[in-house]
Design an enzyme around this catalytic site. Structure first.
Site, PDB file in Angstrom:
ATOM      1  N   ASN A  67     132.935 -40.050  53.584  1.00  0.00           N
ATOM      2  CA  ASN A  67     134.375 -40.041  53.876  1.00  0.00           C
ATOM      3  C   ASN A  67     134.965 -38.680  53.524  1.00  0.00           C
ATOM      4  O   ASN A  67     134.246 -37.769  53.127  1.00  0.00           O
ATOM      5  CB  ASN A  67     135.074 -41.177  53.115  1.00  0.00           C
TER       6      ASN A  67
ATOM      7  N   VAL B 284     134.456 -50.109  39.837  1.00  0.00           N
ATOM      8  CA  VAL B 284     135.597 -50.255  38.923  1.00  0.00           C
ATOM      9  C   VAL B 284     135.772 -51.710  38.479  1.00  0.00           C
ATOM     10  O   VAL B 284     136.081 -51.986  37.321  1.00  0.00           O
ATOM     11  CB  VAL B 284     136.889 -49.652  39.543  1.00  0.00           C
TER      12      VAL B 284
ATOM     13  N   PHE C  79     142.136 -46.544  41.602  1.00  0.00           N
ATOM     14  CA  PHE C  79     143.010 -45.931  42.600  1.00  0.00           C
ATOM     15  C   PHE C  79     143.064 -46.872  43.790  1.00  0.00           C
ATOM     16  O   PHE C  79     142.127 -47.656  44.005  1.00  0.00           O
ATOM     17  CB  PHE C  79     142.455 -44.569  43.046  1.00  0.00           C
TER      18      PHE C  79
HETATM   19  O1  PMT Z   1     139.187 -36.537  46.568  1.00  0.00           O
HETATM   20  P1  PMT Z   1     140.507 -36.069  47.139  1.00  0.00           P
HETATM   21  O2  PMT Z   1     140.335 -35.349  48.461  1.00  0.00           O
HETATM   22  O3  PMT Z   1     141.320 -35.295  46.145  1.00  0.00           O
HETATM   23  O4  PMT Z   1     141.371 -37.374  47.520  1.00  0.00           O
HETATM   24  C1  PMT Z   1     141.827 -38.216  46.515  1.00  0.00           C
HETATM   25  C2  PMT Z   1     141.661 -39.696  46.906  1.00  0.00           C
HETATM   26  C3  PMT Z   1     142.574 -40.006  48.091  1.00  0.00           C
HETATM   27  C4  PMT Z   1     140.198 -40.007  47.272  1.00  0.00           C
HETATM   28  C5  PMT Z   1     142.077 -40.527  45.623  1.00  0.00           C
HETATM   29  O5  PMT Z   1     143.414 -40.237  45.309  1.00  0.00           O
HETATM   30  C6  PMT Z   1     141.909 -42.013  45.850  1.00  0.00           C
HETATM   31  O6  PMT Z   1     142.767 -42.713  46.384  1.00  0.00           O
HETATM   32  N1  PMT Z   1     140.724 -42.548  45.440  1.00  0.00           N
HETATM   33  C7  PMT Z   1     140.295 -43.947  45.659  1.00  0.00           C
HETATM   34  C8  PMT Z   1     139.723 -44.077  47.041  1.00  0.00           C
HETATM   35  C9  PMT Z   1     139.263 -45.483  47.357  1.00  0.00           C
HETATM   36  O7  PMT Z   1     138.106 -45.700  47.504  1.00  0.00           O
HETATM   37  O8  PMT Z   1     140.229 -46.400  47.334  1.00  0.00           O
HETATM   38  P2  PMT Z   1     140.010 -47.945  47.651  1.00  0.00           P
HETATM   39  O9  PMT Z   1     141.407 -48.467  47.758  1.00  0.00           O
HETATM   40  O10 PMT Z   1     139.094 -48.131  48.804  1.00  0.00           O
HETATM   41  O11 PMT Z   1     139.291 -48.488  46.355  1.00  0.00           O
HETATM   42  C10 PMT Z   1     139.985 -49.098  45.270  1.00  0.00           C
HETATM   43  C11 PMT Z   1     139.337 -48.739  43.947  1.00  0.00           C
HETATM   44  O12 PMT Z   1     138.028 -49.301  43.885  1.00  0.00           O
HETATM   45  C12 PMT Z   1     139.160 -47.257  43.695  1.00  0.00           C
HETATM   46  O13 PMT Z   1     139.442 -47.016  42.340  1.00  0.00           O
HETATM   47  C13 PMT Z   1     137.686 -47.000  43.993  1.00  0.00           C
HETATM   48  O14 PMT Z   1     137.187 -45.921  43.214  1.00  0.00           O
HETATM   49  C14 PMT Z   1     137.071 -48.316  43.554  1.00  0.00           C
HETATM   50  N2  PMT Z   1     135.818 -48.711  44.225  1.00  0.00           N
HETATM   51  C15 PMT Z   1     135.782 -48.964  45.548  1.00  0.00           C
HETATM   52  C16 PMT Z   1     134.610 -49.418  46.124  1.00  0.00           C
HETATM   53  C17 PMT Z   1     133.462 -49.601  45.311  1.00  0.00           C
HETATM   54  N3  PMT Z   1     132.327 -49.992  45.815  1.00  0.00           N
HETATM   55  N4  PMT Z   1     133.538 -49.309  44.002  1.00  0.00           N
HETATM   56  C18 PMT Z   1     134.675 -48.890  43.444  1.00  0.00           C
HETATM   57  O15 PMT Z   1     134.732 -48.620  42.228  1.00  0.00           O
END
Ligand code: PMT
Length: 401
Positions: free
Chosen positions: A210, A310, A326
């Protein structure tokens, strides 16, 4: 209140229009108890006179490396040793470039080379000059060397342009100085942060990934170090320099990130999951490069779910760290963020709307809303460094209450 009592600040003034604000800046620093010694570049004297700066600082202004009288009273090496902080404001594109390349072709750049005091740089220039790749790379170089970058602000510029490049206002710079010497609220604590994308291999040459650049997570690691935490950064594949003072562990896939985080998390007080982790990975990785076959217009890859890193940390029963996720959303941000907060059992979630240009993925800026069970706090658009600092200050407040 004398919040800067006894602090020795060497104020290096560069040749930009914002130099006129340095008289007010000096006055306000002195009001708070600081001693200010002004050093001006040749160009700075075109914008504000040494006489004005001498009057407000109460000290003769230094502006020449080769001035026998100045060298006799306080030589440049002595001056470099005197400072508790070197604050360079305004820092023009040219001055930043000279510092980045290690030049010592005037008094101010020589002092930067000769001093082991912390250095804060407040950029001020035309927005196009600020956005120029050369300037951005020079600023990144200064950051990598541990210098603090304060600003710039965005808005209308002296030249009529609108955009980033305005020097922070004197009171904002005073606040940065106060913050710099404030107690380190994360001292004695350990923080584990994930950053960047993951890569899910399809075959030896292809992967699914991504647009995460890692900038947000790396800014968090840098802020955690600055606030006194011992910091481990688990980084997906990104091309960023490791923040000074943080320990970095590189990983590629979600499974590698999961294994690393689960190994480290129990020994940490805080876990921040900023990485954009792939929710799914190909069920199997082909051993050899997959060949294109004549007549096959479609190709199907079966994907299987990755562990939720997470959520796994947040549901640990022993030695569970304060866990922050996040949420990268493109619609209904508050609703989805609050659902993730409760479904994943998080203590806090930082929601960013990644559909808005100029923030989120791969941008230097971000705007986020922090949600926890009983409340929320909005952090308006600012550099990822500033947002990271605000997120960590909020976490520090929560864990100390
Ligand atoms: O890296 P940059 O270019 O600076 O951009 C920053 C960002 C947009 C990536 C950052 O600010 C951000 O939003 N990061 C989280 C991205 C994400 O995966 O979001 P999500 O809504 O899909 O996931 C929710 C949470 O679960 C996140 O904390 C993610 O890290 C976590 N996750 C998701 C999937 C997984 N298998 N394991 C996880 O821990």
């Amino acid at each position: 209140m004398q919040t800067l009592a006894g602090k020795k600040i060497l104020l290096g003034i560069g040749g930009g229009i914002a130099a006129y604000k340095c008289a007010d800046l000096t006055r306000r620093l002195i009001e708070r108890g600081a001693e200010v010694q002004v050093v001006m570049t040749k160009a700075a004297k075109e914008f504000i006179t040494p006489l004005t700066m001498q009057a407000v600082s109460g000290k003769p202004v230094s502006d020449s490396l080769l001035d026998p009288a100045a060298e006799a009273s306080m030589g440049h090496i002595e001056l470099a040793k005197w400072a508790d902080l070197i604050l360079i404001a305004p820092a023009t594109a040219d001055l930043i470039a000279r510092i980045a390349s290690g030049m010592g072709n005037d008094l101010l750049t020589t002092l930067v080379l000769a001093s082991d005091a912390p250095i804060a740089v407040s950029p001020a220039m035309n927005q196009q000059m600020y956005r120029n790749q050369a300037t951005q790379e020079n600023i990144a170089t200064l950051q990598r060397r541990g210098m603090h970058i304060w600003g710039p602000a965005s808005g209308e510029q002296a030249c009529g342009d609108i955009g980033p490049g305005r020097m922070l206002e004197p009171m904002q710079l005073v606040e940065e100085c106060e913050q710099f010497w404030a107690d380190k609220p994360l001292k004695g604590l350990s923080v584990l942060i994930t950053a960047g994308p993951t890569r899910e291999s399809i075959d030896p040459v292809r992967y699914i990934s991504n647009h995460s650049s890692g900038k947000m997570g790396f800014a968090l690691a840098q802020a955690a170090v600055q606030l006194g935490a011992s910091t481990n950064l688990v980084a997906g594949p990104v091309s960023l320099d490791t923040p000074v003072g943080a320990n970095r562990i590189d990983v590629a896939s979600a499974l590698e990130m999961y294994n690393t985080v689960m190994q480290y998390a129990p020994s940490h007080d805080i876990f921040i999951s900023c990485a954009a982790v792939a929710d799914y990975r190909p069920e199997s990785i082909a051993e050899q490069k997959i060949k294109k076959k004549d007549g096959n217009e479609h190709m199907t890859i079966t994907m299987v779910k990755n562990p939720d890193i997470v959520a796994s940390v947040a549901n640990m029963t022993d030695a569970r760290p304060y866990t922050v996720g996040f949420a990268a959303e493109t619609q209904d941000v508050a609703h989805y963020a609050r659902s993730k907060l409760s479904n994943k059992n998080l203590d806090m979630i930082c929601a960013n709307d990644v559909s808005i240009e100029g923030q989120g993925f791969n941008s230097n800026n971000n705007a986020v809303t922090l949600y926890w069970k009983e409340g929320e706090q909005s952090l308006t658009l600012a550099s990822k460094q500033k947002i990271a600092q605000q997120i960590l200050m909020c976490i520090a407040e929560k864990i100390s209450s």
